[in-house]
Design a protein around this motif. Structure first.
Motif: not given
Length: 211
Positions: A189-202
């Motif tokens: 879940e923690a790793f998902f949050r990192v990726i999902w936030e990055l995909m929002r910005k990029f």
């Protein structure tokens, strides 16, 4: 019907919906194989593999953990533990993509150690405060949460700039905001949050027609 019409804010020019992309990223965070992910998302395995590599490239370009290839190539394995870890799981990875798997491992470790979950509760809401007290009681047995009180400020300054103090169940202001930071959430879940936030910005960049 809703899935087909939902705008995908995290992958430009893509036919895949944001809902289905979210499922794919969840599978990636759980370290599922391309075949397992294809079954979960009903996407083709080639599409899943393509998306997985895009996510790894995103982590390499913008993730919280980075590596400088000019300074790591040729260093012994003991100086590159992430490479040792990924090679145990991804045998046969082409050398040209090895750095992408290495950065995936590094960011998985970062997420596990640094990402937490934040809950916010209104002190004037009785239902909210019942939830807060459950966290307080849990903390008496397991120190899992940081609970702070953010005092109200009539001037309208952002929450991040307001006075904070440790939450005291018997001494808090009813117009405050109670913030609970949960540590040690599930690594995937923690790793998902990192990726999902990055995909929002990029958002992922795709050619027209790419699923």
């Amino acid at each position: 019907m809703a899935e087909k019409t939902q705008k995908n804010r995290r992958s430009r020019n893509a036919k895949i919906s944001e809902y289905r992309l979210r499922k794919l990223v969840t599978c990636f965070a759980k370290n599922l194989t391309a075949r397992e992910t294809a079954a979960e998302t009903r996407l083709s395995e080639p599409t899943v593999r393509h998306r997985f590599m895009q996510i790894r490239q995103l982590l390499f370009d913008h993730g919280p953990m980075r590596i400088d290839l000019d300074n790591v190539e040729g260093r012994p394995p003991k100086d590159r533990p992430a490479k040792y870890i990924y090679e145990r799981h991804y045998k046969g990875v082409k050398q040209e993509y090895a750095h992408l798997f290495e950065i995936e491992v590094l960011n998985r470790i970062f997420a596990t150690k640094n990402v937490n979950k934040v809950h916010r509760f209104a002190a004037w809401n009785d239902g909210h405060m019942k939830e807060v007290m459950r966290y307080v009681d849990y903390n008496k047995l397991h120190a899992k949460y940081d609970i702070v009180e953010i005092l109200n400020d009539a001037s309208g300054v952002p929450h991040s700039q307001r006075e904070q103090r440790p939450f005291e169940p018997l001494d808090y202001n009813t117009d405050s905001l109670i913030v609970i930071n949960e540590h040690n959430i599930a690594p995937d879940e923690a790793f998902f949050r990192v990726i999902w936030e990055l995909m929002r910005k990029f958002p992922l960049q795709d050619n027209e027609g790419q699923a």
